[in-house]
Motif scaffolding. Structure first.
Motif, PDB file in Angstrom:
ATOM      1  N   GLY A  64      54.452  58.727  57.126  1.00 31.60           N
ATOM      2  CA  GLY A  64      55.497  58.312  56.191  1.00 31.60           C
ATOM      3  C   GLY A  64      56.900  58.480  56.742  1.00 31.60           C
ATOM      4  O   GLY A  64      57.790  57.682  56.420  1.00 31.60           O
ATOM      5  N   ARG A  65      57.115  59.494  57.560  1.00 30.46           N
ATOM      6  CA  ARG A  65      58.453  59.740  58.106  1.00 30.46           C
ATOM      7  C   ARG A  65      58.515  59.529  59.611  1.00 30.46           C
ATOM      8  O   ARG A  65      59.485  59.920  60.260  1.00 30.46           O
ATOM      9  CB  ARG A  65      58.891  61.167  57.773  1.00 30.46           C
ATOM     10  CG  ARG A  65      59.059  61.416  56.272  1.00 30.46           C
ATOM     11  CD  ARG A  65      59.629  62.789  55.995  1.00 30.46           C
ATOM     12  NE  ARG A  65      59.833  63.003  54.569  1.00 30.46           N
ATOM     13  CZ  ARG A  65      60.351  64.114  54.043  1.00 30.46           C
ATOM     14  NH1 ARG A  65      60.687  65.128  54.847  1.00 30.46           N
ATOM     15  NH2 ARG A  65      60.513  64.224  52.732  1.00 30.46           N
TER      16      ARG A  65
ATOM     17  N   GLU B  92      52.258  47.118  53.631  1.00 32.86           N
ATOM     18  CA  GLU B  92      51.822  46.403  52.436  1.00 32.86           C
ATOM     19  C   GLU B  92      51.565  44.935  52.752  1.00 32.86           C
ATOM     20  O   GLU B  92      50.562  44.352  52.293  1.00 32.86           O
ATOM     21  CB  GLU B  92      52.874  46.531  51.343  1.00 32.86           C
ATOM     22  CG  GLU B  92      52.487  45.845  50.044  1.00 32.86           C
ATOM     23  CD  GLU B  92      53.542  46.004  48.960  1.00 32.86           C
ATOM     24  OE1 GLU B  92      53.367  45.402  47.877  1.00 32.86           O
ATOM     25  OE2 GLU B  92      54.532  46.720  49.192  1.00 32.86           O
TER      26      GLU B  92
ATOM     27  N   ALA C  58      59.660  46.808  59.265  1.00 31.61           N
ATOM     28  CA  ALA C  58      60.295  47.029  57.967  1.00 31.61           C
ATOM     29  C   ALA C  58      59.361  47.852  57.096  1.00 31.61           C
ATOM     30  O   ALA C  58      58.150  47.885  57.314  1.00 31.61           O
ATOM     31  CB  ALA C  58      60.613  45.696  57.291  1.00 31.61           C
ATOM     32  N   GLU C  59      59.922  48.527  56.107  1.00 29.98           N
ATOM     33  CA  GLU C  59      59.146  49.450  55.276  1.00 29.98           C
ATOM     34  C   GLU C  59      57.958  48.771  54.603  1.00 29.98           C
ATOM     35  O   GLU C  59      56.934  49.398  54.358  1.00 29.98           O
ATOM     36  CB  GLU C  59      60.057  50.080  54.211  1.00 29.98           C
ATOM     37  CG  GLU C  59      61.135  50.995  54.773  1.00 29.98           C
ATOM     38  CD  GLU C  59      60.549  52.178  55.524  1.00 29.98           C
ATOM     39  OE1 GLU C  59      59.496  52.711  55.090  1.00 29.98           O
ATOM     40  OE2 GLU C  59      61.138  52.581  56.543  1.00 29.98           O
ATOM     41  N   GLN C  60      58.084  47.477  54.308  1.00 26.25           N
ATOM     42  CA  GLN C  60      57.007  46.777  53.600  1.00 26.25           C
ATOM     43  C   GLN C  60      55.930  46.238  54.531  1.00 26.25           C
ATOM     44  O   GLN C  60      54.993  45.564  54.083  1.00 26.25           O
ATOM     45  CB  GLN C  60      57.583  45.631  52.763  1.00 26.25           C
ATOM     46  CG  GLN C  60      58.245  44.525  53.574  1.00 26.25           C
ATOM     47  CD  GLN C  60      59.733  44.756  53.797  1.00 26.25           C
ATOM     48  OE1 GLN C  60      60.170  45.906  53.831  1.00 26.25           O
ATOM     49  NE2 GLN C  60      60.483  43.674  53.911  1.00 26.25           N
TER      50      GLN C  60
ATOM     51  N   LEU D 272      48.998  53.074  54.597  1.00 31.00           N
ATOM     52  CA  LEU D 272      49.907  53.905  55.381  1.00 31.00           C
ATOM     53  C   LEU D 272      49.472  55.359  55.278  1.00 31.00           C
ATOM     54  O   LEU D 272      49.495  55.935  54.186  1.00 31.00           O
ATOM     55  CB  LEU D 272      51.343  53.763  54.879  1.00 31.00           C
ATOM     56  CG  LEU D 272      52.383  54.708  55.498  1.00 31.00           C
ATOM     57  CD1 LEU D 272      52.536  54.423  56.986  1.00 31.00           C
ATOM     58  CD2 LEU D 272      53.718  54.580  54.782  1.00 31.00           C
TER      59      LEU D 272
ATOM     60  N   ARG E  27      55.065  53.912  63.777  1.00 31.41           N
ATOM     61  CA  ARG E  27      54.442  53.194  62.671  1.00 31.41           C
ATOM     62  C   ARG E  27      54.034  51.781  63.080  1.00 31.41           C
ATOM     63  O   ARG E  27      52.970  51.299  62.691  1.00 31.41           O
ATOM     64  CB  ARG E  27      55.393  53.168  61.473  1.00 31.41           C
ATOM     65  CG  ARG E  27      55.482  54.525  60.761  1.00 31.41           C
ATOM     66  CD  ARG E  27      56.269  54.454  59.485  1.00 31.41           C
ATOM     67  NE  ARG E  27      57.712  54.385  59.751  1.00 31.41           N
ATOM     68  CZ  ARG E  27      58.628  54.242  58.803  1.00 31.41           C
ATOM     69  NH1 ARG E  27      58.260  54.126  57.541  1.00 31.41           N
ATOM     70  NH2 ARG E  27      59.909  54.213  59.114  1.00 31.41           N
TER      71      ARG E  27
ATOM     72  N   ALA F  43      60.022  54.174  63.707  1.00 29.57           N
ATOM     73  CA  ALA F  43      59.524  52.811  63.605  1.00 29.57           C
ATOM     74  C   ALA F  43      58.522  52.486  64.709  1.00 29.57           C
ATOM     75  O   ALA F  43      57.526  51.795  64.470  1.00 29.57           O
ATOM     76  CB  ALA F  43      60.689  51.825  63.628  1.00 29.57           C
TER      77      ALA F  43
ATOM     78  N   CYS G 101      56.844  42.055  62.332  1.00 28.86           N
ATOM     79  CA  CYS G 101      56.812  42.915  63.521  1.00 28.86           C
ATOM     80  C   CYS G 101      55.571  42.701  64.371  1.00 28.86           C
ATOM     81  O   CYS G 101      55.465  43.253  65.473  1.00 28.86           O
ATOM     82  CB  CYS G 101      56.943  44.384  63.136  1.00 28.86           C
ATOM     83  SG  CYS G 101      55.603  44.996  62.078  1.00 28.86           S
TER      84      CYS G 101
END
Length: 230
Positions: free
Chosen positions: A51-52, A40, A35-37, A46, A58, A55, A9
């Motif tokens: 957390g919620r 990491e 993406a969620e990862q 994070l 974040r 996109a 991203c």
């Protein structure tokens, strides 16, 4: 160019010297590719409050912190990531000052050595459309600033309003950490290549004090910055 590994991203991360003990880092981000990862993969913590988040939020936070880390590694030479305070402003590591901005898929961070700089401000904006600029000018500009718009075309007016808005955002980011006081668009005015306070903020920052600002323009918008020497 940077050799830092980036999640899909983020791309086009670069760092640029912006003066003695000053570094600008910038990159592009794509919320649709988040993406969620991603956190990491980038090695960025994070925050619990994100957390919620959607996109877009974040991705822009991640991009800003990646830029901040890249800039900090060069000035003042720290391997660190700024945290987030209760007021949502970045919390810079000891020995460093900085500012972060993100807008429409572009993020940037300006960092410096705290021995040379007391504060930094940075803001990225897309050019306002003429109709939107006309609606916002009374809110963003002082009466004296609005007087300078007389005779400008719609497009030139929009560029002036965008510039004024961006520099005032940079001023807030530079001075809020130093004063702990919030202030607003009518509390400062552009005068040539400087911005002057119309409201006193602290014993060190009184009405009438002014700071120089820098601007970098491109077809899509502008980046403005303010530096406060130590």
């Amino acid at each position: 160019m940077s050799d830092i590994a980036l999640p899909p991203c983020l791309h086009d991360l670069e760092t640029l010297a912006r003066g003695p003990g000053l570094v600008l880092a910038r990159c592009r981000y794509h919320p649709e590719a988040f993406a969620e990862q991603a956190f990491e993969q980038a090695g960025i913590p994070l925050p619990a409050g994100l957390g919620r988040a959607v996109a877009k939020r974040r991705a822009e936070y991640l991009a800003g912190r990646v830029c901040a880390r890249a800039a900090l590694r060069r000035a003042p030479g720290l391997d660190a990531v700024p945290g987030t305070g209760d007021d949502r402003a970045p919390r810079w590591p000891a020995g460093a000052v900085g500012a972060i901005t993100h807008s429409h898929g572009e993020a940037a961070a300006l960092t410096g050595d705290a021995r040379q700089w007391r504060g930094l401000g940075l803001d990225r904006e897309r050019w306002l459309a003429p109709a939107r600029a006309a609606r916002l000018r009374d809110e963003l500009l002082t009466p004296a600033e609005r007087d300078t718009l007389t005779g400008l075309s719609g497009q030139d007016l929009a560029r002036r309003v965008t510039l004024t808005f961006s520099v005032k955002e940079s001023l807030f980011k530079a001075l809020y950490p130093l004063t702990g006081r919030r202030f607003y668009f009518q509390d400062a005015a552009l005068e040539g290549d400087r911005i002057r306070l119309l409201t006193g903020l602290s014993a060190d920052w009184r009405a009438g004090d002014s700071l120089a600002f820098g601007v970098e323009e491109d077809p899509a918008g502008l980046l403005s910055w303010i530096t406060v020497p130590a």
